[in-house]
Design a protein around this motif. Structure first.
Motif, PDB file in Angstrom:
ATOM      1  N   TYR A 100      -5.050  -1.959   6.097  1.00  0.00           N
ATOM      2  CA  TYR A 100      -3.846  -1.831   5.277  1.00  0.00           C
ATOM      3  C   TYR A 100      -2.916  -0.828   5.949  1.00  0.00           C
ATOM      4  O   TYR A 100      -3.349   0.273   6.315  1.00  0.00           O
ATOM      5  CB  TYR A 100      -4.216  -1.352   3.868  1.00  0.00           C
ATOM      6  N   GLU A 110       4.305  -3.978   3.718  1.00  0.00           N
ATOM      7  CA  GLU A 110       2.865  -3.786   3.907  1.00  0.00           C
ATOM      8  C   GLU A 110       2.314  -4.792   4.919  1.00  0.00           C
ATOM      9  O   GLU A 110       2.727  -5.944   4.950  1.00  0.00           O
ATOM     10  CB  GLU A 110       2.108  -3.984   2.591  1.00  0.00           C
ATOM     11  N   ARG A 129      -3.152   1.395  -2.493  1.00  0.00           N
ATOM     12  CA  ARG A 129      -1.865   2.092  -2.616  1.00  0.00           C
ATOM     13  C   ARG A 129      -2.013   3.462  -3.271  1.00  0.00           C
ATOM     14  O   ARG A 129      -1.041   4.202  -3.380  1.00  0.00           O
ATOM     15  CB  ARG A 129      -0.897   1.235  -3.420  1.00  0.00           C
ATOM     16  N   ARG A 132       1.209   0.797   5.728  1.00  0.00           N
ATOM     17  CA  ARG A 132       2.525   0.910   5.092  1.00  0.00           C
ATOM     18  C   ARG A 132       3.167   2.166   5.674  1.00  0.00           C
ATOM     19  O   ARG A 132       2.548   3.234   5.633  1.00  0.00           O
ATOM     20  CB  ARG A 132       2.392   1.022   3.581  1.00  0.00           C
ATOM     21  N   GLU A 133       4.343   2.022   6.250  1.00  0.00           N
ATOM     22  CA  GLU A 133       5.030   3.112   6.933  1.00  0.00           C
ATOM     23  C   GLU A 133       4.079   3.740   7.953  1.00  0.00           C
ATOM     24  O   GLU A 133       3.602   3.042   8.832  1.00  0.00           O
ATOM     25  CB  GLU A 133       5.580   4.107   5.911  1.00  0.00           C
ATOM     26  N   ARG A 169       0.259  -8.841  -1.344  1.00  0.00           N
ATOM     27  CA  ARG A 169       1.008  -8.059  -0.363  1.00  0.00           C
ATOM     28  C   ARG A 169       2.406  -7.769  -0.901  1.00  0.00           C
ATOM     29  O   ARG A 169       3.072  -8.659  -1.436  1.00  0.00           O
ATOM     30  CB  ARG A 169       1.079  -8.866   0.924  1.00  0.00           C
TER      31      ARG A 169
END
Length: 174
Positions: A71, A34, A160, A73-74, A30
């Motif tokens: 998952y 995240e 990612r 992220r943002e 991580r």
């Protein structure tokens, strides 16, 4: 909501970002910013998980993958269907596709949005032509860049969006 079902179904593996089954491993380190949640959904090796019943996958012989990895992220939200396989890639492909289709039906009712991905980690022998055929089917189901069949246990770069480069391989022109 499907995410509620995941959280409350006994499938969440708190504070873990790796899983090993039959000598095949998947893991993720991580990074800052995240959120990563591993859900061990295969009820044969995790009998506490009740997602199979929720999704209607509880009939004899119904294929289901090993893990669902959430998952974030943002503003990005990914749900990745993961299978760890020692050999039979055709079975692995069926497991991730079937789980995704059942999960997606549940999600459509809630109008949630996410990017579906799939990652199959294998350590068995398969011909290059077999893998290419399986990749084409996964591409048709999940979309370009949203699938991978790999011997690499590191899930992080795939989620990612980075392309995997085996160690020792260099791009042409260098």
């Amino acid at each position: 909501m499907p995410f509620d079902h995941l959280l409350l179904s006994g499938c969440l593996v708190p504070d873990k970002t790796s899983h090993t089954e039959d000598g095949v491993e998947v893991s993720l380190k991580r990074e800052s910013g995240e959120t990563v949640l591993f859900f061990h959904i295969d009820d044969q090796s995790n009998p506490n998980c009740k997602l199979r019943q929720i999704l209607g996958l509880d009939q004899e012989g119904m294929p289901m993958c090993d893990l669902i990895v959430f998952y974030a992220r943002e503003t990005e939200r990914i749900i990745c269907f993961v299978e760890l396989k020692g050999g039979d890639l055709d079975k692995a492909k069926k497991q991730v596709i079937n789980t995704y289709e059942k999960f997606n039906k549940l999600v459509q009712k809630s109008q949630s949005t996410f990017t579906p991905k799939t990652y199959i980690v294998f350590n068995g022998g398969s011909s290059h032509n077999d893998i290419k055929g399986f990749q084409e089917e996964l591409k048709n189901k999940f979309g370009e860049g949203n699938y991978d069949i790999s011997r690499n246990s590191d899930l992080g770069d795939f989620l990612r969006g980075a392309k995997y480069q085996p160690k020792g391989k260099r791009k042409k022109g260098r």
